[in-house]
Design a protein around this motif. Structure first.
Motif, PDB file in Angstrom:
ATOM      1  N   PRO A   1       0.840  -1.205   0.000  1.00  0.00           N
ATOM      2  CA  PRO A   1       0.000   0.000   0.000  1.00  0.00           C
ATOM      3  C   PRO A   1       0.871   1.249   0.000  1.00  0.00           C
ATOM      4  O   PRO A   1       2.022   1.221   0.469  1.00  0.00           O
ATOM      5  CB  PRO A   1      -0.793  -0.124   1.315  1.00  0.00           C
ATOM      6  CG  PRO A   1      -0.747  -1.569   1.663  1.00  0.00           C
ATOM      7  CD  PRO A   1       0.569  -2.082   1.150  1.00  0.00           C
ATOM      8  N   ASP A   2       0.336   2.352  -0.502  1.00  0.00           N
ATOM      9  CA  ASP A   2       1.114   3.591  -0.624  1.00  0.00           C
ATOM     10  C   ASP A   2       1.751   3.998   0.706  1.00  0.00           C
ATOM     11  O   ASP A   2       2.877   4.510   0.723  1.00  0.00           O
ATOM     12  CB  ASP A   2       0.224   4.722  -1.134  1.00  0.00           C
ATOM     13  CG  ASP A   2      -0.161   4.531  -2.602  1.00  0.00           C
ATOM     14  OD1 ASP A   2       0.510   3.728  -3.283  1.00  0.00           O
ATOM     15  OD2 ASP A   2      -1.124   5.187  -3.052  1.00  0.00           O
ATOM     16  N   ARG A   3       1.052   3.768   1.799  1.00  0.00           N
ATOM     17  CA  ARG A   3       1.563   4.172   3.122  1.00  0.00           C
ATOM     18  C   ARG A   3       2.889   3.514   3.449  1.00  0.00           C
ATOM     19  O   ARG A   3       3.733   4.094   4.152  1.00  0.00           O
ATOM     20  CB  ARG A   3       0.518   3.813   4.188  1.00  0.00           C
ATOM     21  CG  ARG A   3       1.014   3.880   5.638  1.00  0.00           C
ATOM     22  CD  ARG A   3       1.373   5.300   6.036  1.00  0.00           C
ATOM     23  NE  ARG A   3       1.941   5.341   7.371  1.00  0.00           N
ATOM     24  CZ  ARG A   3       3.245   5.156   7.639  1.00  0.00           C
ATOM     25  NH1 ARG A   3       4.118   4.929   6.667  1.00  0.00           N
ATOM     26  NH2 ARG A   3       3.681   5.235   8.889  1.00  0.00           N
ATOM     27  N   TRP A   4       3.127   2.311   2.941  1.00  0.00           N
ATOM     28  CA  TRP A   4       4.310   1.546   3.347  1.00  0.00           C
ATOM     29  C   TRP A   4       5.347   1.391   2.236  1.00  0.00           C
ATOM     30  O   TRP A   4       6.337   0.686   2.417  1.00  0.00           O
ATOM     31  CB  TRP A   4       3.901   0.155   3.826  1.00  0.00           C
ATOM     32  CG  TRP A   4       2.911   0.144   4.942  1.00  0.00           C
ATOM     33  CD1 TRP A   4       1.638  -0.349   4.900  1.00  0.00           C
ATOM     34  CD2 TRP A   4       3.090   0.632   6.280  1.00  0.00           C
ATOM     35  NE1 TRP A   4       1.017  -0.202   6.119  1.00  0.00           N
ATOM     36  CE2 TRP A   4       1.888   0.392   6.986  1.00  0.00           C
ATOM     37  CE3 TRP A   4       4.162   1.252   6.949  1.00  0.00           C
ATOM     38  CZ2 TRP A   4       1.719   0.756   8.324  1.00  0.00           C
ATOM     39  CZ3 TRP A   4       3.987   1.605   8.285  1.00  0.00           C
ATOM     40  CH2 TRP A   4       2.786   1.366   8.951  1.00  0.00           C
ATOM     41  N   LYS A   5       5.153   2.021   1.104  1.00  0.00           N
ATOM     42  CA  LYS A   5       6.139   1.894   0.010  1.00  0.00           C
ATOM     43  C   LYS A   5       7.494   2.436   0.458  1.00  0.00           C
ATOM     44  O   LYS A   5       7.576   3.321   1.316  1.00  0.00           O
ATOM     45  CB  LYS A   5       5.655   2.622  -1.241  1.00  0.00           C
ATOM     46  CG  LYS A   5       4.454   1.959  -1.924  1.00  0.00           C
ATOM     47  CD  LYS A   5       4.127   2.636  -3.243  1.00  0.00           C
ATOM     48  CE  LYS A   5       2.865   2.068  -3.863  1.00  0.00           C
ATOM     49  NZ  LYS A   5       2.991   0.634  -4.179  1.00  0.00           N
ATOM     50  N   PHE A   6       8.554   1.912  -0.148  1.00  0.00           N
ATOM     51  CA  PHE A   6       9.900   2.317   0.238  1.00  0.00           C
ATOM     52  C   PHE A   6      10.781   2.432  -1.003  1.00  0.00           C
ATOM     53  O   PHE A   6      10.457   1.887  -2.065  1.00  0.00           O
ATOM     54  CB  PHE A   6      10.508   1.306   1.227  1.00  0.00           C
ATOM     55  CG  PHE A   6      10.635  -0.092   0.684  1.00  0.00           C
ATOM     56  CD1 PHE A   6      11.835  -0.536   0.138  1.00  0.00           C
ATOM     57  CD2 PHE A   6       9.555  -0.971   0.701  1.00  0.00           C
ATOM     58  CE1 PHE A   6      11.961  -1.828  -0.367  1.00  0.00           C
ATOM     59  CE2 PHE A   6       9.668  -2.263   0.207  1.00  0.00           C
ATOM     60  CZ  PHE A   6      10.868  -2.685  -0.329  1.00  0.00           C
ATOM     61  N   LYS A   7      11.890   3.132  -0.866  1.00  0.00           N
ATOM     62  CA  LYS A   7      12.818   3.330  -1.984  1.00  0.00           C
ATOM     63  C   LYS A   7      14.096   2.541  -1.741  1.00  0.00           C
ATOM     64  O   LYS A   7      15.058   3.033  -1.153  1.00  0.00           O
ATOM     65  CB  LYS A   7      13.139   4.816  -2.144  1.00  0.00           C
ATOM     66  CG  LYS A   7      11.938   5.648  -2.572  1.00  0.00           C
ATOM     67  CD  LYS A   7      12.322   7.105  -2.807  1.00  0.00           C
ATOM     68  CE  LYS A   7      11.111   7.922  -3.262  1.00  0.00           C
ATOM     69  NZ  LYS A   7      11.460   9.348  -3.482  1.00  0.00           N
ATOM     70  N   GLY A   8      14.089   1.295  -2.170  1.00  0.00           N
ATOM     71  CA  GLY A   8      15.297   0.467  -2.091  1.00  0.00           C
ATOM     72  C   GLY A   8      15.666   0.092  -0.671  1.00  0.00           C
ATOM     73  O   GLY A   8      14.976   0.411   0.294  1.00  0.00           O
ATOM     74  N   ARG A   9      16.783  -0.609  -0.562  1.00  0.00           N
ATOM     75  CA  ARG A   9      17.258  -1.065   0.747  1.00  0.00           C
ATOM     76  C   ARG A   9      17.937   0.073   1.496  1.00  0.00           C
ATOM     77  O   ARG A   9      18.713   0.838   0.937  1.00  0.00           O
ATOM     78  CB  ARG A   9      18.252  -2.213   0.564  1.00  0.00           C
ATOM     79  CG  ARG A   9      17.609  -3.526   0.203  1.00  0.00           C
ATOM     80  CD  ARG A   9      16.917  -4.194   1.393  1.00  0.00           C
ATOM     81  NE  ARG A   9      17.883  -4.712   2.353  1.00  0.00           N
ATOM     82  CZ  ARG A   9      17.878  -4.389   3.644  1.00  0.00           C
ATOM     83  NH1 ARG A   9      17.012  -3.515   4.126  1.00  0.00           N
ATOM     84  NH2 ARG A   9      18.765  -4.935   4.465  1.00  0.00           N
TER      85      ARG A   9
END
Length: 323
Positions: free
Chosen positions: A179-187
């Protein structure tokens, strides 16, 4: 199971041939037969009788920092097996067998990641095309890796480069599915920049302690790495082997998000990132323990996921000495 002490001021001692734990006003006993490791994540008191009891029963006591990384371990003083295994481990990196092993561990890691994404794709028909693109990119990296030939010293950079590119596709796919709330950009490592990586990093720390223990029991040297080169006080071989098992933590963490079991209250803000607090650690470690207790098919029989690590380490050790 892993017995986790994560409440400040907890007390651990031996009583009636069991581990006796006192947490605030609550007490309970745990049989040594049910405990694989004891994880201590906060300030606590442990008696020498409890330490001796753990050592006698092949139970390691691991101290974890705020990020889940082990910073100390109480363990028996014996080698897990013959010293010949360690001598062969030093020799084999220059041999074709060393190259085959090192490449194979990364191939297994990528295979596990691809299978996970394919499993996720089955129930996500509206996201199928995007997932197919991520999977295709990973399969290309896997094919290039399989085609590599040569000596490990010459090919190490290419092996790790292909693994890194496959991982970027993989984590982009996982973020895409959240979900958009938990998206992340890489490690992002310690400290994590986002909630997903915060849980992932702590889970990897718990896994690291299991892999190191399996190495020691099998007679492998945790410091003599193949893909991860030697460095001062760095347990390079543990970093090599952990790659095959990260998928179990990935699945566990992703499932927590998918089942809406992750809360903002799990995380505390620190300079430059986030840390997992007591509530978050409790939920994650319980989920990780449940994962390790699940049975999977392994070389023709069903065994617990947590036990596959030890079986693999024994198999690697035997292959080093020609058994």
């Amino acid at each position: 199971m892993q017995l986790v002490i994560n409440t400040h001021g907890s007390f651990l001692k031996k009583q009636n041939n069991c581990f006796f734990v006192k947490v605030d006003d609550k007490t309970f006993e745990v049989s040594e037969k049910k405990v694989d490791s004891i994880l201590i994540t906060t300030s606590a008191t442990i008696t020498t009788d409890a330490i001796k009891f753990a050592v006698e029963n092949n139970i390691d006591i691991v101290f974890l920092d705020n990020f889940g990384d082990p910073f100390g371990r109480v363990w028996h003083s014996k080698l897990g097996s013959t010293t010949y295994i360690r001598r062969r481990q030093l020799q084999i990196s220059d041999e074709p067998e060393g190259f085959r092993l090192a490449k194979g561990w990364i191939e297994q890691k990528i295979d596990g990641q691809i299978l996970f994404l394919k499993a996720l794709k089955k129930n996500r028909h509206d996201q199928k095309d995007e997932l197919d693109d991520y999977i295709s990119g990973m399969e290309d990296m896997r094919s290039q890796l399989e085609a590599l030939e040569g000596k490990l010293d010459e090919m190490r950079g290419k092996i790790m480069g292909l693994e890194g590119m496959a991982s970027r596709h993989y984590f982009e796919a996982l973020s895409f599915l959240l979900p958009d709330r938990w998206k992340f950009k890489g490690r992002s490592r310690n400290p994590a920049k986002d909630e997903f990586n915060c849980l992932l990093n702590y889970g990897y720390g718990v896994l690291y302690s299991k892999v190191e223990k399996a190495c020691i029991i099998a007679g492998l040297d945790p410091y003599v790495g193949f893909n991860h080169t030697d460095d001062y006080n760095k347990k390079s071989f543990v970093f090599d082997l952990i790659e095959m098992y990260r998928i179990h933590i990935d699945r566990t963490v992703f499932n927590l998000f998918s089942k809406k079991q992750v809360s903002d209250s799990f995380f505390d803000e620190i300079p430059h990132g986030l840390t997992l607090n007591k509530e978050g650690k409790s939920v994650l470690i319980q989920a990780v323990n449940e994962t390790f207790e699940k049975e999977i098919s392994y070389r023709g029989r069903n065994i617990k996921i947590g036990n596959t690590i030890q079986f693999d380490c024994h198999r690697i050790a035997n292959s080093l000495i020609g058994k």
